[in-house]
Design a protein around this motif. Structure first.
Motif, mmCIF file in Angstrom:
data_model
loop_
_atom_site.group_PDB
_atom_site.id
_atom_site.type_symbol
_atom_site.label_atom_id
_atom_site.label_comp_id
_atom_site.label_asym_id
_atom_site.label_seq_id
_atom_site.Cartn_x
_atom_site.Cartn_y
_atom_site.Cartn_z
ATOM 1 N N ALA A 1 12.371 46.445 12.825
ATOM 2 C CA ALA A 1 12.151 45.060 12.407
ATOM 3 C C ALA A 1 13.143 44.749 11.293
ATOM 4 N N SER A 2 13.841 43.607 11.391
ATOM 5 C CA SER A 2 14.848 43.247 10.383
ATOM 6 C C SER A 2 14.774 41.765 10.085
ATOM 7 N N GLN A 3 15.294 41.396 8.874
ATOM 8 C CA GLN A 3 15.392 39.983 8.465
ATOM 9 C C GLN A 3 16.694 39.837 7.682
ATOM 10 N N ALA A 4 17.626 38.981 8.168
ATOM 11 C CA ALA A 4 18.999 38.928 7.641
ATOM 12 C C ALA A 4 19.131 38.168 6.339
ATOM 13 N N GLY A 5 18.066 37.451 5.908
ATOM 14 C CA GLY A 5 18.168 36.665 4.683
ATOM 15 C C GLY A 5 18.826 35.312 4.920
ATOM 16 N N ASP A 6 18.940 34.507 3.841
ATOM 17 C CA ASP A 6 19.610 33.198 3.918
ATOM 18 C C ASP A 6 20.154 32.868 2.535
ATOM 19 N N LEU B 1 10.500 34.115 6.218
ATOM 20 C CA LEU B 1 11.498 33.942 7.272
ATOM 21 C C LEU B 1 11.094 34.764 8.504
ATOM 22 N N THR B 2 11.628 34.371 9.669
ATOM 23 C CA THR B 2 11.269 35.023 10.927
ATOM 24 C C THR B 2 11.878 36.421 11.000
ATOM 25 N N VAL B 3 11.067 37.368 11.446
ATOM 26 C CA VAL B 3 11.511 38.756 11.579
ATOM 27 C C VAL B 3 11.980 38.984 13.017
ATOM 28 N N SER B 4 13.109 39.729 13.162
ATOM 29 C CA SER B 4 13.647 40.067 14.480
ATOM 30 C C SER B 4 13.306 41.511 14.824
ATOM 31 N N PHE B 5 13.150 41.779 16.136
ATOM 32 C CA PHE B 5 12.824 43.117 16.616
ATOM 33 C C PHE B 5 13.907 43.600 17.567
ATOM 34 N N ALA B 6 14.160 44.916 17.545
ATOM 35 C CA ALA B 6 15.117 45.523 18.465
ATOM 36 C C ALA B 6 14.661 46.941 18.765
#
Length: 815
Positions: free
Chosen positions: A612-617, A581-586
């Motif tokens: 870096a985070s990934q919220a899952g599904d 899954l796509t990783v988000s950056f902040a």
């Protein structure tokens, strides 16, 4: 470098500050260039003529290095290696140059210029020979050795004239012609060549005037042809297209449509030469035709029709067609009436090669209906029925013999398809029998029959529905299976659509929870509705898969701290999740850096932290966030390229702890640093040179003696120094490198570890000093490089040392 070495050797101390802001203060002088000067000897070639053979140029350099030759006038001459080729007339300039090397400076270019003269040319002119007036002379022919076009002119225009290469004879006498070529940039004008010849008297010329007869039409008599000759002699005519037209005397006869071409000629006599024939062409149009098509009276539908009659004045067959096929049709000359209305017929003749198409003639008339015959319907009706009886055929007749139609006027209790009656429900069923009539018979009056449909006793039915059993969300479900003892189709539906839905026999799992499915059968005319059967199943949650994030931390980043050091472009952030899954950056330090997608933007120096985070599904749990932190610092450089001369500073007087004061260094200056043109980048570098037992020193000294202070906050507490060094051939001895730190008043607070290297550095090599903590209260940071030739201690008697040295360039200090 140790104090014993300092006490043993004499040192030259030249002080160069490499700080982040501004340029160094203090005075300095431009040092002498090291390479040897050279000169070029270039023998100028003699003048040339366009078309001359290539020649070899001679040029040498006092250094013995190869000399390059180049033409600065390529439109006149070119040079390949040492070979000169003339390509045009004019002034040719050739420049000889030698770029130099590490031992010789570039030589002053030498340019030689000479003239390339235009080449001579000659004309070869073939005489046309003697001519006779009235005959066609040949085209004139002449060539030039330059291959340029030769022009012709008559010097006796009363006898002959010239246009281009065409010679025209005007009268008897002597004709004199000249051939000329004016030359161009590369060729001189050619000497004119003349030829004279005799024009003998001949027959008188005559011309024909032929009046065009104009376009003609086939079938219409053409007028006689008319033409005259200036000699007054009779003109003859001939057809050149006998398939279209013929000529007899002056009489023109038209044969067929097309283009008629006629020629007028006069053969001459003992006084006049034959005239040039005159040819004229004109169009012969096809003959016109007219169609005769008599008007038709109105007709009655169903009656016999007379044959249609139409003819053409050309005698060609006429084609007849109906433009109202829904009312009438035509086959050949036979007319058929189809329905009441207006019948329109077209008469056409398409023509042929000699006859033009005729104008279409249209005739219209009315088709009226005959008086209809009355008819009646006989319909006994099917009698009362019981619901559940199989469909059966209805029967009715019309006195006309035409087919009778049936329709139900109570479709909620019975329907009719064609002649078949279907019983739908208990109640009153009304059936209407009708006949719409035809071209002969009028519509019949409809006849209705009403019957009673009684209820039949219904049979009970029982549904069977085992249910699919408990399910897990996200898994494929088996098809639902339910049957009824009646054999009728069972309907399945979810009564809990928030957890499950049903489409046909397909069960769809929506959410975790209790799912209720109902099986029902509504019954029929034979079977009573079945009791609904429900099944409740549990939908369990599917176990989620754990996922982890791999986040590659960016290296330390730099933003511009000085105009000499460009800002680095941050690379895109890169992180992956094991789930795919796509990783988000902040950014958690938005005052220092921000993130948009994977793009990192640097705002100011400091510490940048990115998470870096990934919220899952529905299949993966949220990943544990991963954070990285890296430095954002300024790049600092000043005077590190040596494009101006190294600066010698006035010595300071404040010694640092355990170190000699700056005044010590100044008192031992014996071998100054110079500026070398052997540069890695730019044009210059700093040169540390020892011709014998000596030392040379390139370093920075205190701020109160001309140096520029550098706030430590601008570079952090542990900077990295890089610079490039290269040794001269035959270099011996050793070289030390270090960073020196000064306070605001110029006192030496300390210095980094001294790095010693005896490498001769045959080519440019980068040296790095990093990880050194800057002392508290440091306000200026300077670079120090010492080059010493000779051993430590007393020198052995008769010891001889080889001279040599180093050049240093591109010094860079970054956080």
């Amino acid at each position: 470098m140790s104090h014993s070495v300092q006490n043993t050797l004499k040192r030259a101390c030249v002080l160069l500050a490499i700080v982040a802001l501004g340029s160094c203060g203090g005075g300095g002088s431009e040092p002498d260039a090291q390479p040897v000067a050279q000169s070029i000897s270039f023998t100028a070639p003699a003048g040339q003529t366009f078309g001359a053979a290539p020649l070899t140029l001679v040029a040498t350099a006092s250094s013995g290095l190869s000399v390059s030759l180049a033409s600065t006038t390529p439109a006149v001459c070119t040079v390949n290696g040492a070979v000169l080729t003339v390509v045009g007339a004019g002034s040719c300039s050739v420049t000889a140059s030698q770029a130099g090397n590490t031992g010789f400076t570039a030589a002053t270019p030498v340019t030689n210029t000479f003239t390339v003269a235009a080449s001579a040319q000659t004309i070869t002119f073939v005489s046309p020979g003697n001519q006779t007036l009235g005959t066609a002379p040949p085209a004139l022919m002449a060539t030039s050795t330059s291959n340029l076009v030769v022009g012709f002119a008559s010097t006796t225009p009363a006898v002959c004239t010239v246009s281009g290469t065409a010679l025209t004879l005007v009268s008897a006498g002597t004709c004199t012609l000249e051939a000329n070529e004016a030359g161009n940039t590369n060729y001189l004008a050619a000497a004119a060549v003349s030829h004279s010849f005799t024009v003998a008297p001949g027959l008188l010329a005559q011309t024909i005037t032929f009046t065009a007869p104009g376009n003609q039409t086939l079938g219409i008599a053409a007028g006689p042809l008319a033409a005259t000759a200036t000699s007054g002699l009779a003109v003859g005519f001939a057809s050149m297209t006998p398939a279209v037209c013929t000529v007899s005397g002056s009489v023109l006869t038209l044969i067929s449509a097309g283009t008629c071409t006629a020629a007028a000629s006069q053969a001459g006599d003992t006084v006049y030469a034959a005239a040039a024939s005159v040819v004229l062409s004109f169009a012969v149009a096809p003959a016109a035709q007219i169609i005769t098509f008599n008007a038709l009276a109105n007709q009655t539908l169903g009656t016999a029709q007379p044959a249609l009659v139409a003819s053409s004045s050309a005698g060609l067959p006429v084609a007849l067609a109906s433009t109202t096929a829904s009312v009438c049709t035509v086959s050949g000359t036979t007319l058929s009436l189809v329905a009441v209305g207006t019948c329109s017929l077209d008469a056409n003749q398409a023509g042929n090669a000699n006859v033009a198409p005729a104008v279409t003639v249209t005739r219209s008339f009315s088709v009226v209906a005959p008086v209809p015959v009355a008819q009646t319907i006989t319909f006994a009706g099917p009698g009362n029925q019981t619901l559940g009886t199989a469909p059966f055929a209805l029967s009715a007749t019309a006195s006309s013999g035409l087919a009778v139609s049936f329709a139900s006027t109570t479709p909620s209790t019975c329907t009719v398809s064609g002649t078949t009656l279907n019983l739908v429900a208990v109640g009153s069923c009304s059936i209407a029998a009708s006949q719409a009539g035809s071209s002969t018979f009028a519509p019949a009056m409809a006849v209705s029959r009403v019957i009673t449909i009684a209820a039949a006793p219904l049979t009970a039915q029982t549904p069977t529905f085992a249910g699919p059993g408990n399910q897990t969300l996200g898994t494929a479900t088996p098809p639902l299976v339910a049957t009824s003892s009646s054999g009728l189709t069972v309907t399945l539906a979810s009564t809990t659509p928030s957890t499950c839905t049903v489409s046909g026999t397909t069960l769809n799992l929506v959410a975790v929870g209790s799912c209720s499915i109902a099986a029902s059968q509504a019954g029929s005319s034979t079977f009573a509705p079945a009791t609904t059967v429900s099944r409740v199943i549990t939908i369990a949650a599917a176990p989620l898969t754990a996922q982890t994030i791999t986040f590659i931390a960016p290296a330390s980043q730099y933003i511009t701290g000085h105009t000499a050091a460009p800002e680095t472009a941050p690379a895109a952030l890169a992180a992956t999740a094991s789930s795919g899954l796509t990783v988000s950056f902040a950014s958690t330090t938005t005052g220092v850096c921000t993130v948009s997608g994977t793009a990192l933007r640097l705002l100011t120096e400091g510490s940048c932290s990115i998470t870096a985070s990934q919220a899952g599904d529905g299949s993966f749990n949220a990943a544990t966030p991963v954070g990285v932190t890296f430095a954002v610092a300024k790049q600092l450089i000043a005077n590190g390229g040596f494009e101006s001369a190294p600066t010698i500073f006035v010595a300071g007087t404040q010694p640092g702890p355990g170190l000699a004061g700056a005044g010590y260094w100044l008192t031992n200056i014996t071998n100054p640093v110079t500026r070398s043109s052997d540069a890695r980048t730019g044009s210059f570098s700093a040169s540390l040179t020892c011709p014998a037992l000596c030392a040379s020193n390139l370093f920075g000294n205190s701020s109160d003696n001309g140096g520029l202070t550098l706030p430590v906050a601008s570079i952090g507490t542990s900077p990295t120094l890089t610079f490039w060094i290269k040794g001269s051939p035959g270099t011996t001895g050793n070289i030390n490198y270090s960073l020196r730190y000064l306070n605001s008043s110029g006192g030496i607070l300390g210095q980094s570890a001294i790095v010693t290297n005896t490498n001769t550095y045959a080519d440019w090599t980068q040296i790095t000093i990093s990880g050194v903590v800057i002392p508290v209260n440091t306000t200026a940071v300077f670079f120090e490089a010492n080059y010493a030739l000779g051993p430590v201690g007393v020198q052995p008697s008769g010891l001889i040392f080889t001279s040599g040295g180093y050049v240093i360039d591109d010094i860079l200090l970054v956080p």
